[in-house]
Scaffold this active site. Structure first.
Site, PDB file in Angstrom:
ATOM      1  N   MET A 195      -5.276  -6.521  -3.870  1.00 50.36           N
ATOM      2  CA  MET A 195      -6.531  -6.752  -3.148  1.00 50.36           C
ATOM      3  C   MET A 195      -7.723  -6.776  -4.082  1.00 50.36           C
ATOM      4  SD  MET A 195      -5.564  -3.237  -2.057  1.00 50.36           S
ATOM      5  CE  MET A 195      -4.196  -3.786  -3.043  1.00 50.36           C
ATOM      6  N   PRO A 196      -7.731  -7.637  -5.058  1.00 52.76           N
ATOM      7  CA  PRO A 196      -8.864  -7.614  -5.993  1.00 52.76           C
ATOM      8  C   PRO A 196     -10.134  -8.198  -5.362  1.00 52.76           C
ATOM      9  CG  PRO A 196      -6.966  -8.811  -6.890  1.00 52.76           C
ATOM     10  CD  PRO A 196      -6.720  -8.611  -5.433  1.00 52.76           C
ATOM     11  N   TYR A 197     -11.237  -7.829  -5.975  1.00 54.75           N
ATOM     12  CA  TYR A 197     -12.553  -8.348  -5.614  1.00 54.75           C
ATOM     13  C   TYR A 197     -13.148  -8.937  -6.877  1.00 54.75           C
ATOM     14  CZ  TYR A 197     -17.598  -8.208  -4.661  1.00 54.75           C
ATOM     15  OH  TYR A 197     -18.921  -8.519  -4.522  1.00 54.75           O
ATOM     16  N   PHE A 223     -10.524 -11.413  -2.750  1.00 52.35           N
ATOM     17  CA  PHE A 223     -11.875 -11.880  -2.418  1.00 52.35           C
ATOM     18  C   PHE A 223     -12.521 -12.462  -3.668  1.00 52.35           C
ATOM     19  CE2 PHE A 223     -13.658  -9.057   1.243  1.00 52.35           C
ATOM     20  CZ  PHE A 223     -12.547  -9.326   2.013  1.00 52.35           C
TER      21      PHE A 223
END
Lengths: 75, 75, 75, 75, 75, 75
Positions: free
Chosen positions: E1-3, E41
């Site tokens: 779930m990187p941003y 994201f």
């Protein structure tokens, strides 16, 4: 002179992997927008799994559930 | 009520130096835009040199090269 | 190679004032930590007063109250 | 798909408290803007008190003064 | 779930170019760290050239100087 | 003195809704960590749907597909 900030959970990314992220982001900005690598910044933040939430739970819990499901499948 | 975020590499900034950054930023915002120090936030993030990229390499590598060049000059 | 992000409310800062913030921050980092201006980034974000909250209210409301108080005092 | 970043001073927030912040923020975005929790990110950054400034001083100093005042009152 | 947050100067990046940045970043995180694209994201911020500083000057000035130099060379 | 940054897509959030986010975040920090509302900052950033990526596509495309699916269902 782009600035890229990559935030990931702290789950053991190595210096080599982080360097690949730095190189890859820098090349991406150069290829797509012709940005000068000499003034492209990339900062990687590693965040504890207790401090990162998704879908109203923390990633510590998500990882534990994933591990439990994997263990079940392997039985 | 400004918010100032200063990101630097983690290379030994002392509490006194960080305080100077806090004071200096707060005064700057007051002097230029008449912002109220009472609600001026300054947050300093120190980032590992492995996690900061410039020109497609990490700062760990950059610092090593700088040190090698300096050593050469001094011979 | 510091990165400075200054967030202020959008209330008419001029290009000249923003340049003063850029110069002032860059000099501050050079003076306190001997950071190289050539790779010092400063980014100023101007945020609508409706989108900035302090003490549980937005800055639009805060500014209206300040203006009302000032008007009262001047009567 | 909102992104929420909460920055607090590092003063002992527990995993349970951080989870409450994650849940609370996720619910808030769902209630107010009908945002899907499945793609709501919450990241909590804990910042050393030496690295956080308010009113031109660091939080370490602010906390020491608060503690001194409290001690005085209790005499 | 990187941003991933990419900040560039507002100088006419098209939706297609921004999409390339989104795709490229998402693939990079998947390739290097096996991150799930479904929860990756990417947010691109475009910043006015008056609000971005490098080396103590704003990018508006830097671009004007670059254009002047180019014009001179072409004579 | 927490700092909360909420990033959402620019899709018509009203000043009233943004105020609810400001109030809700401020109360959350007070309830969970006893943080003082007087020095709690909340900043809401609204990002163009072309500039926000999820799962390797931009939100403009995602919204168009959602609308198409909805239209189909209603036939």
């Amino acid at each position: 002179m782009p600035y890229v900030n990559i935030r990931i959970t702290k789950e053991g990314a190595t210096p080599e992997q982080k360097l690949e992220l730095i190189k890859g982001s820098t090349e991406l900005l150069q290829r797509v927008l012709n940005k000068n690598p000499a003034t492209t910044f990339v900062i990687i933040d590693e965040v504890e799994t207790d401090s990162w939430g998704l879908a109203g739970e923390n990633i510590t819990t998500l990882r534990a559930r994933e591990a439990a499901e994997k263990a079940k499948e392997q039985k």
